[in-house]
Design an enzyme around this catalytic site. Structure first.
Site, PDB file in Angstrom:
ATOM      1  N   HIS A 184     -18.606  13.401  -2.326  1.00  0.00           N
ATOM      2  CA  HIS A 184     -18.492  13.098  -3.772  1.00  0.00           C
ATOM      3  C   HIS A 184     -16.884  12.474  -3.848  1.00  0.00           C
ATOM      4  CE1 HIS A 184     -20.892  16.575  -3.748  1.00  0.00           C
ATOM      5  NE2 HIS A 184     -21.745  16.047  -4.976  1.00  0.00           N
TER       6      HIS A 184
ATOM      7  N   ASP B 203     -14.307  15.058  -3.808  1.00  0.00           N
ATOM      8  CA  ASP B 203     -14.244  15.921  -2.851  1.00  0.00           C
ATOM      9  C   ASP B 203     -13.045  15.251  -2.010  1.00  0.00           C
ATOM     10  OD1 ASP B 203     -16.670  17.149  -3.210  1.00  0.00           O
ATOM     11  OD2 ASP B 203     -17.724  16.010  -1.766  1.00  0.00           O
TER      12      ASP B 203
ATOM     13  N   MET C  59     -22.911   8.173   3.710  1.00  0.00           N
ATOM     14  CA  MET C  59     -23.389   8.411   2.385  1.00  0.00           C
ATOM     15  C   MET C  59     -22.034   8.881   1.570  1.00  0.00           C
ATOM     16  SD  MET C  59     -23.985  11.175   0.077  1.00  0.00           S
ATOM     17  CE  MET C  59     -25.225  12.461   0.613  1.00  0.00           C
TER      18      MET C  59
ATOM     19  N   GLU D 176     -32.023  12.265  -5.893  1.00  0.00           N
ATOM     20  CA  GLU D 176     -31.974  13.488  -5.583  1.00  0.00           C
ATOM     21  C   GLU D 176     -32.714  14.569  -6.429  1.00  0.00           C
ATOM     22  OE1 GLU D 176     -28.766  15.305  -3.439  1.00  0.00           O
ATOM     23  OE2 GLU D 176     -29.307  17.313  -3.577  1.00  0.00           O
TER      24      GLU D 176
ATOM     25  N   LYS E  33     -33.991  17.915  -8.472  1.00  0.00           N
ATOM     26  CA  LYS E  33     -33.758  19.337  -8.426  1.00  0.00           C
ATOM     27  C   LYS E  33     -34.368  19.912  -9.552  1.00  0.00           C
ATOM     28  CE  LYS E  33     -29.868  22.910  -7.773  1.00  0.00           C
ATOM     29  NZ  LYS E  33     -28.631  23.033  -7.602  1.00  0.00           N
TER      30      LYS E  33
ATOM     31  N   GLU F 267     -34.022  17.649  -1.195  1.00  0.00           N
ATOM     32  CA  GLU F 267     -33.470  18.729  -0.403  1.00  0.00           C
ATOM     33  C   GLU F 267     -34.371  19.810  -0.239  1.00  0.00           C
ATOM     34  OE1 GLU F 267     -29.392  19.718  -1.471  1.00  0.00           O
ATOM     35  OE2 GLU F 267     -30.128  22.073  -1.581  1.00  0.00           O
TER      36      GLU F 267
ATOM     37  N   HIS G   2     -34.292  22.648  -2.738  1.00  0.00           N
ATOM     38  CA  HIS G   2     -34.607  22.278  -4.281  1.00  0.00           C
ATOM     39  C   HIS G   2     -36.017  22.302  -4.525  1.00  0.00           C
ATOM     40  CE1 HIS G   2     -30.678  19.915  -4.878  1.00  0.00           C
ATOM     41  NE2 HIS G   2     -30.407  21.244  -4.584  1.00  0.00           N
TER      42      HIS G   2
ATOM     43  N   ASP H  39     -31.477  16.200   2.682  1.00  0.00           N
ATOM     44  CA  ASP H  39     -30.508  17.205   2.668  1.00  0.00           C
ATOM     45  C   ASP H  39     -31.294  18.388   3.270  1.00  0.00           C
ATOM     46  OD1 ASP H  39     -28.708  15.603   1.303  1.00  0.00           O
ATOM     47  OD2 ASP H  39     -28.518  16.781  -0.362  1.00  0.00           O
TER      48      ASP H  39
ATOM     49  N   ASP I 213     -30.375  28.186  -6.131  1.00  0.00           N
ATOM     50  CA  ASP I 213     -30.117  27.074  -4.988  1.00  0.00           C
ATOM     51  C   ASP I 213     -29.231  27.839  -4.053  1.00  0.00           C
ATOM     52  OD1 ASP I 213     -29.875  24.974  -3.323  1.00  0.00           O
ATOM     53  OD2 ASP I 213     -28.508  23.800  -4.870  1.00  0.00           O
TER      54      ASP I 213
ATOM     55  N   ASP J   4     -28.728  26.836  -0.584  1.00  0.00           N
ATOM     56  CA  ASP J   4     -27.997  26.163   0.508  1.00  0.00           C
ATOM     57  C   ASP J   4     -27.713  26.913   1.607  1.00  0.00           C
ATOM     58  OD1 ASP J   4     -28.223  24.112  -1.345  1.00  0.00           O
ATOM     59  OD2 ASP J   4     -26.132  24.421  -2.292  1.00  0.00           O
TER      60      ASP J   4
ATOM     61  N   ASP K 172     -26.872  19.714   3.632  1.00  0.00           N
ATOM     62  CA  ASP K 172     -26.138  20.106   2.532  1.00  0.00           C
ATOM     63  C   ASP K 172     -26.197  21.689   2.253  1.00  0.00           C
ATOM     64  OD1 ASP K 172     -25.197  20.134  -0.089  1.00  0.00           O
ATOM     65  OD2 ASP K 172     -26.448  19.171  -1.099  1.00  0.00           O
TER      66      ASP K 172
END
Ligand code: XLS
Ligand code: MG
Ligand code: MG
Length: 397
Positions: free
Chosen positions: A63, A66, A97, A190, A192, A226, A229, A254, A264, A266, A296
């Site tokens: 992102h 980040d 990406m 994406e 969710k 993902e 998700h 993801d 979520d 992950d 992810d």
């Protein structure tokens, strides 16, 4: 003896040819949750580039924030980006990406592209255009849109039809921005179902695929599904991914894991749903998916920095173990003979509508005496097939 050899073999060790990537935010996750503060120190992005490269990863995604803090000056931005590019160069890593953080700052508390406030919607476009520029500068060819806070808590607050139109306007605007600048960039949306909002718009792969068909430039827009998700909604991820692949819309993926329909999680790829993720890897490999294998996910909150690298290595190694299991499944004579038997049948009936509709074909099908009670007597042998799959996965064949 063979088992010992396999357990210590390096055949599952990742290489750059495997196209494994991680988000800066994944290995950089500091373990905070709604009930507890961070447990790990922040990692320098350049350190993550080095460590992931040493572990065999190929790419690192981000992102905007980040890498570049929300309030960085242009000079700070340029210095951070320069150092990061140097690290990519030094350690042979790529940025396949990039995406925008449209969920962390309080300005986005009611969403970004679907906010009721036109100033917030315009600011979200501005932030995304800057972030697209950054992604392109770093070499990204896929741009992800996860609608973090694009949803509602109070249903009365928004007309859901307006929200869909606002999202369409934003994606159309940004598609034109990419084309106008001559960027080689495709968008991956994406889905969710919820979290952090109690309900998010475009909650599943299917909703996203239907939305894409209504956009001005559908050819440059695909999905970024993902694992966690879709499992949050209790859906079959493999089937959703298959539908995206079959439609030519699987632009990115993801990978992670999840314990059923809850928040979520992950989790490390392949740490929970072993059978379904085996079929996911088999699908991707059998169908010749060439995009990034992006993780992810993040390490358990119990871990220190070493645990983060154990987590990252585990995601990649498990993918490669599933890939080898898929090869064995496809090469297993008993499984393949059974599959062939299962998928055979009356060849005259199979040919009846293979050429599509015609009046003659319709008349022919209507005239057949099918005897459904006789057809219903068939046993499909799926118990046997599934047990062979389990035995293969558990390492006894
Ligand atoms: C959060 C999302 C997020 C996106 C990128 O649940 O998975 O990490 O993948 O913004
Ligand atoms: Mg994701
Ligand atoms: Mg997630």
């Amino acid at each position: 003896m063979t088992q010992i050899k396999e357990a210590t073999s390096d055949q599952y060790t990742p290489t750059k040819a495997d196209k494994f990537s991680f988000g800066l935010w994944t290995v950089g996750n500091r373990g905070s949750d709604p009930f507890g503060e961070p447990v790990r120190p922040a990692l320098l992005p350049t350190h993550s580039v080095k460590k992931l490269s040493e572990l065999g990863a190929w790419g690192i995604n981000l992102h905007d924030n980040d890498l570049v803090p929300f309030d960085a000056t242009p000079q700070e931005r340029d210095r951070i980006v320069r150092d990061f590019k140097q690290a990519l160069n030094d350690y042979g890593m790529v940025v396949p990406m990039a995406t925008t953080n449209l969920f962390y700052h309080p300005v986005f508390k009611d969403g970004a592209f679907t906010s009721v406030d036109p100033s917030v919607r315009a600011f979200a476009l501005q932030k995304t255009m800057h972030s697209i520029d950054l992604g392109v500068e770093l070499g990204a060819t896929t741009y992800v849109f996860w609608g973090g806070r694009e949803g509602v808590d109070a249903e009365a607050s928004k007309n859901p039809v307006d929200a869909i139109k606002r999202m369409r306007d934003a994606i159309n605007f940004l598609s034109e921005y990419v084309l106008d600048n001559g960027y080689q960039l495709r968008f991956a949306l994406e889905p969710k179902p919820n979290e952090p909002r109690s309900d998010t718009y475009f909650p599943s792969i299917g909703h996203m695929l239907a939305f894409i068909a209504t956009l001005d430039h559908p050819e440059m827009i695909g999905v970024n599904p993902e694992v966690a998700h879709e499992h949050m909604s209790g859906l079959n991820f493999v089937h959703g991914v298959a539908q995206a692949l079959e439609a030519g819309k699987l632009f990115h993926i993801d990978l992670n894991d999840q314990k059923g329909p809850r928040y979520d999680q992950d989790l490390r790829f392949g740490s929970e749903n072993i059978k379904s993720l085996f079929f996911l890897v088999k699908l991707l490999e059998d169908q010749g998916y060439t995009g990034p294998r992006h993780f992810d996910a993040h390490a358990y909150r119990t871990e220190d920095e070493q645990g983060v690298w154990d987590f990252a290595a585990g995601c990649m190694r498990t993918y490669n173990m599933f890939k080898e299991k898929a090869r064995r499944f496809n090469a297993d004579p008993e499984i393949q003979a059974l599959l062939q038997e299962i998928n055979s049948g009356d060849s005259v009936h199979a040919a009846l509508f293979s050429g599509g509709y015609s009046k003659a074909a319709a008349d022919q099908i209507k005239a057949i005496d099918f005897q459904p009670d006789v057809l219903a007597r068939r046993g499909y042998k799926y118990e046997k097939l599934d047990q062979l799959t389990v035995e293969l996965l558990l390492g006894v064949r």
